[in-house]
Scaffold this motif. Structure first.
Motif, mmCIF file in Angstrom:
data_model
loop_
_atom_site.group_PDB
_atom_site.id
_atom_site.type_symbol
_atom_site.label_atom_id
_atom_site.label_comp_id
_atom_site.label_asym_id
_atom_site.label_seq_id
_atom_site.Cartn_x
_atom_site.Cartn_y
_atom_site.Cartn_z
ATOM 1 N N LEU A 15 -5.041 -0.850 -11.480
ATOM 2 C CA LEU A 15 -5.803 -1.940 -10.873
ATOM 3 C C LEU A 15 -6.188 -2.976 -11.931
ATOM 4 O O LEU A 15 -6.222 -4.178 -11.649
ATOM 5 C CB LEU A 15 -7.048 -1.379 -10.183
ATOM 6 C CG LEU A 15 -6.754 -0.466 -8.974
ATOM 7 C CD1 LEU A 15 -8.030 0.204 -8.499
ATOM 8 C CD2 LEU A 15 -6.092 -1.246 -7.847
ATOM 9 N N GLY A 16 -6.451 -2.514 -13.151
ATOM 10 C CA GLY A 16 -6.698 -3.443 -14.249
ATOM 11 C C GLY A 16 -5.462 -4.261 -14.582
ATOM 12 O O GLY A 16 -5.551 -5.456 -14.870
ATOM 13 N N VAL A 17 -4.291 -3.620 -14.549
ATOM 14 C CA VAL A 17 -3.036 -4.342 -14.756
ATOM 15 C C VAL A 17 -2.842 -5.380 -13.656
ATOM 16 O O VAL A 17 -2.387 -6.502 -13.913
ATOM 17 C CB VAL A 17 -1.845 -3.359 -14.790
ATOM 18 C CG1 VAL A 17 -0.517 -4.114 -14.748
ATOM 19 C CG2 VAL A 17 -1.908 -2.486 -16.039
ATOM 20 N N GLY A 18 -3.211 -5.012 -12.424
ATOM 21 C CA GLY A 18 -3.124 -5.962 -11.327
ATOM 22 C C GLY A 18 -3.985 -7.186 -11.561
ATOM 23 O O GLY A 18 -3.573 -8.320 -11.273
ATOM 24 N N TRP A 30 -0.210 -7.050 -2.247
ATOM 25 C CA TRP A 30 -1.155 -5.954 -2.069
ATOM 26 C C TRP A 30 -0.487 -4.585 -1.946
ATOM 27 O O TRP A 30 -1.043 -3.583 -2.448
ATOM 28 C CB TRP A 30 -2.078 -6.215 -0.871
ATOM 29 C CG TRP A 30 -1.414 -6.144 0.488
ATOM 30 C CD1 TRP A 30 -0.925 -7.173 1.210
ATOM 31 C CD2 TRP A 30 -1.183 -4.948 1.256
ATOM 32 N NE1 TRP A 30 -0.385 -6.717 2.390
ATOM 33 C CE2 TRP A 30 -0.537 -5.359 2.448
ATOM 34 C CE3 TRP A 30 -1.454 -3.612 1.058
ATOM 35 C CZ2 TRP A 30 -0.145 -4.451 3.441
ATOM 36 C CZ3 TRP A 30 -1.075 -2.701 2.035
ATOM 37 C CH2 TRP A 30 -0.442 -3.117 3.211
ATOM 38 N N PRO A 31 0.736 -4.470 -1.341
ATOM 39 C CA PRO A 31 1.346 -3.138 -1.310
ATOM 40 C C PRO A 31 1.684 -2.606 -2.706
ATOM 41 O O PRO A 31 1.583 -1.405 -2.957
ATOM 42 C CB PRO A 31 2.616 -3.353 -0.480
ATOM 43 C CG PRO A 31 2.336 -4.548 0.357
ATOM 44 C CD PRO A 31 1.533 -5.436 -0.550
ATOM 45 N N HIS A 171 6.837 -8.093 0.110
ATOM 46 C CA HIS A 171 5.822 -7.041 0.043
ATOM 47 C C HIS A 171 5.932 -6.164 -1.201
ATOM 48 O O HIS A 171 5.149 -5.239 -1.364
ATOM 49 C CB HIS A 171 5.869 -6.173 1.309
ATOM 50 C CG HIS A 171 5.032 -6.719 2.419
ATOM 51 N ND1 HIS A 171 4.528 -5.940 3.427
ATOM 52 C CD2 HIS A 171 4.607 -7.974 2.677
ATOM 53 C CE1 HIS A 171 3.819 -6.684 4.261
ATOM 54 N NE2 HIS A 171 3.872 -7.927 3.829
ATOM 55 N N GLY A 172 6.922 -6.401 -2.044
ATOM 56 C CA GLY A 172 6.874 -5.694 -3.297
ATOM 57 C C GLY A 172 8.132 -5.058 -3.821
ATOM 58 O O GLY A 172 8.181 -4.686 -4.992
ATOM 59 N N LEU A 260 -6.939 -9.045 -6.259
ATOM 60 C CA LEU A 260 -6.805 -9.622 -4.927
ATOM 61 C C LEU A 260 -7.502 -10.981 -4.818
ATOM 62 O O LEU A 260 -7.663 -11.515 -3.713
ATOM 63 C CB LEU A 260 -7.379 -8.657 -3.883
ATOM 64 C CG LEU A 260 -6.648 -7.310 -3.766
ATOM 65 C CD1 LEU A 260 -7.420 -6.374 -2.866
ATOM 66 C CD2 LEU A 260 -5.226 -7.516 -3.248
ATOM 67 N N ASN A 261 -7.962 -11.505 -5.973
ATOM 68 C CA ASN A 261 -8.638 -12.809 -6.026
ATOM 69 C C ASN A 261 -9.901 -12.861 -5.191
ATOM 70 O O ASN A 261 -10.292 -13.929 -4.676
ATOM 71 C CB ASN A 261 -7.680 -13.930 -5.588
ATOM 72 C CG ASN A 261 -6.550 -14.143 -6.567
ATOM 73 O OD1 ASN A 261 -6.758 -14.147 -7.783
ATOM 74 N ND2 ASN A 261 -5.343 -14.285 -6.055
#
Length: 263
Positions: A15-18, A30-31, A171-172, A260-261
């Motif tokens: 999540l930190g990488v995101g 998001w997926p 979607h990824g 997710l901004n």
């Protein structure tokens, strides 16, 4: 560290990488954020494949138990064959081969190659294995009292659903690597990250972790890296449960919001 802390730290790391990817202009769909966090949570248990009593040894019944036996013996053989004059004697392979950067990179690269060349079934297999491990790590209390078959069914169903979501346009499947034939090439990244986060977590404990092998340090090739001994803690101690695990939850939440901004 113990399984739940490893899985939480893995998810928080992805999540930190995101969040970092969003800040750099390569925001994850998001997926990818969700699936990557779950894969990393599962992959953060995988280095303990060299430990017959670890969570991963129980996760897939007799298959994982037999695999742990094999990996333990392989790791011990590699240790004996490559140890330096300053490395101590050992009686097993725990915290050796599978707890190194080289292992993390090779496993991640292997999974990326399998995902690219093996098609949908390879992707489903990778998702299934890591989602089962994520359930065992993140929901360990529920997993312990549930039937293994139920956990496997949850992993298989989740893998099927999430693969279908990722296959949809934008979607990824082509996140980060969008050239023809490179779909799902990114799947190896959360696997590498999960393994490295596991190693870093173990380095904080009393025994340390030989992350840098095969790079020698002094007279040791299996040098157990870690902070000063006064700053280390025992696996499962109050530091891990009451300090680190809540911190991982908070950091993961902040990372997800930034990715997710939302913030």
């Amino acid at each position: 560290m113990m399984g739940p802390a490893h899985s939480l730290s893995g998810a928080a790391a992805w999540l930190g990488v995101g969040a970092a990817a969003a800040a750099a202009g390569h925001a994850m769909p998001w997926p990818v954020l969700v699936v990557g966090a779950l894969i990393t949570a599962g992959a953060a248990l995988a280095p303990d494949l060299d430990h017959k009593s670890a969570t991963i040894s129980r996760a897939f019944g007799p298959v994982s138990k037999a695999l742990c036996e094999i990996v333990d013996k392989l790791s011990y053989a590699v240790y004996k064959a490559t140890k330096g004059p300053g490395d101590p004697r050992r009686t097993g392979g725990h915290r050796t081969l599978t707890h190194t950067w080289l292992w993390a990179v090779l496993v991640g690269a292997g999974c990326s190659l399998a995902a690219v060349t093996g098609g949908r079934w390879a992707v489903l297999a990778i998702l299934f294995v890591h989602l089962v491990l994520a359930v065992e790590g993140l929901l360990w209390r529920a997993a312990r009292v549930s039937s293994d078959v139920l956990v496997w069914l949850l992993g298989a169903t989740s893998a099927w659903i999430l693969a279908g979501v990722l296959d949809k346009a934008d979607h990824g499947a082509t996140w980060l690597f969008d050239a023809p034939g490179q779909e799902y090439l990114w799947l190896g990244l959360p696997i590498v990250l999960g393994a490295l986060v596991h190693d870093i977590g173990d380095a904080l404990t009393v025994s340390g972790c030989p992350i840098l092998w095969p790079i020698p340090l002094g007279r040791k090739r299996w040098y157990a890296l870690g902070p000063p001994k006064a700053m280390r803690f025992r696996a499962g101690s109050w530091v891990e449960i009451k300090v680190l695990m809540p911190a991982f939850m908070i950091l993961g939440g902040v990372g997800a919001a930034a990715a997710l901004n939302v913030i």
